[in-house]
Design an enzyme around this catalytic site. Structure first.
Site, PDB file in Angstrom:
ATOM      1  N   LEU A  37      43.502  16.035  34.350  1.00  0.00           N
ATOM      2  CA  LEU A  37      42.434  15.585  33.456  1.00  0.00           C
ATOM      3  C   LEU A  37      41.320  16.621  33.294  1.00  0.00           C
ATOM      4  CD1 LEU A  37      42.081  11.905  34.732  1.00  0.00           C
ATOM      5  CD2 LEU A  37      43.234  12.684  32.665  1.00  0.00           C
ATOM      6  N   ARG A  38      41.525  17.806  33.871  1.00  0.00           N
ATOM      7  CA  ARG A  38      40.500  18.833  33.753  1.00  0.00           C
ATOM      8  C   ARG A  38      40.284  19.240  32.298  1.00  0.00           C
ATOM      9  NH1 ARG A  38      38.804  21.842  38.068  1.00  0.00           N
ATOM     10  NH2 ARG A  38      40.804  21.682  39.128  1.00  0.00           N
TER      11      ARG A  38
END
Length: 340
Positions: free
Chosen positions: A277-278
């Site tokens: 999810l970066r």
């Protein structure tokens, strides 16, 4: 001190300028990776940005340039009782070069041998990470950096602190910096772990049209003949960019992000198959900084579109069935996700 080429006078490198400004507005984004041909203004842009940034307040005499306004980030020397009486000074935002041949001691710091030999005291000599605190750490040819230094940088980038334990010393000090890397992809790839730490990525190419090339050569030639006169000529534009940057930093916390923007960011990352999810987090932060630079209080879909290539092109998995470059793949996904 040499006069840097004005940031505002750079020609044909709008993506580099935008990425660096976004990283300056919100350092938590994670820095900028600039890959491309030699002689395309990569290091010129970085040094120009440093000269553009307003001076910052620091505790007088502090070896780590601690901020008096951030008590939680103070070094051991500044966090004691004496800090209450400490004066503050204005200093330039540091831009520190990390050369490829640097030893680990030079990077993290080590025992001050001269003091140890002459006075018999164990004292710490700060390294490049200490000098870069609250500023920029610049690594040219970052893809050629030795593995043990990459591992070290990953640890410090994740924690914001540098821990040194050697020769009977145990020192912990703040080391929060914007990591800027540049390199030529023909000379080797970047380790995935370090690549993922860069918030934004820019692919630089040599200008392909005569008009742009001529303007680049003309401005560089004018600058080299008389750097001071060239700087003065661009002073008004530099002041304008500096004020925009300062306004954006103040405005950042007031900017709201609508649910539709979060949803489009997630849809875009799903369409591209990015890991973790970066990507979404960086995309939202970059879009917020982009909105701040343009004086807006709400992030729009257009802000998201503007920063998506910068935030996502280096996060794509390789697809052996798709020969298109990462920039093309991101643009294609943008067109699909944001289709009317």
């Amino acid at each position: 001190m040499a006069i840097p080429f004005p940031f505002s006078a750079l020609v044909g490198q709008d993506e580099i300028k935008l990425a660096l400004l976004i990283a300056a507005v919100d350092p938590s984004i994670g820095g900028v990776l600039i890959f491309g041909d030699r002689g395309t203004g990569k290091s010129t842009a970085i040094r120009g940005l440093a000269a553009l940034l307003p001076k910052m307040q620091a505790v007088a005499g502090c070896r780590y340039s601690c901020s008096p306004d951030a008590p939680s980030d103070l070094c051991p020397d500044c966090s004691g009782e004496k800090k209450k009486a400490s004066k503050t000074v204005e200093i330039s935002v540091p831009v520190v070069d990390l050369p490829l041949g640097a030893t680990e001691d030079r990077v993290v710091g080590a025992l001050d041998l001269e003091r140890a030999l002459t006075q018999g005291e164990k004292a710490f000599e700060p390294g490049l990470l200490a000098k870069a605190n609250r500023g920029f750490l610049y690594i040219d040819e970052v893809n050629l950096l030795e593995d043990h230094l990459v591992d070290l940088l990953l640890d410090v980038a994740a924690s914001g602190e540098n821990l040194v334990e050697r020769e009977g010393l145990s020192i912990r000090h703040p080391a929060r910096f914007v990591l800027i890397g540049s390199g030529n992809p023909e000379e080797g790839e970047l380790r995935p772990q370090l690549l993922d730490r860069f918030g934004l990525s820019v692919d630089v190419t040599t200008p392909g049209d005569v008009k742009t090339r001529v303007e680049v050569i003309r401005r560089r030639d004018d600058f080299e003949w008389d750097p001071a006169a060239f700087r003065d000529k661009w002073m008004k534009e530099e002041d304008k960019t500096r004020k925009s940057l300062m306004r954006a930093k103040k405005l950042l916390k007031e900017i709201s992000v609508p649910d539709t923007v979060y949803e489009r960011a997630a849809e875009l990352c799903l369409a591209l198959g990015t890991d973790g999810l970066r990507g979404e987090l960086t995309l939202i932060r970059a879009a917020r900084a982009h909105a701040a630079l343009h004086g807006k209080k709400t992030v729009t879909i257009q802000d998201l579109r503007s920063v998506a290539p910068l935030a996502l092109r280096h996060r794509l998995r390789r697809d052996p069935l798709d020969e298109a470059g990462s920039g093309t793949r991101v643009q294609r996904a943008i067109d699909d996700v944001f289709a009317p």
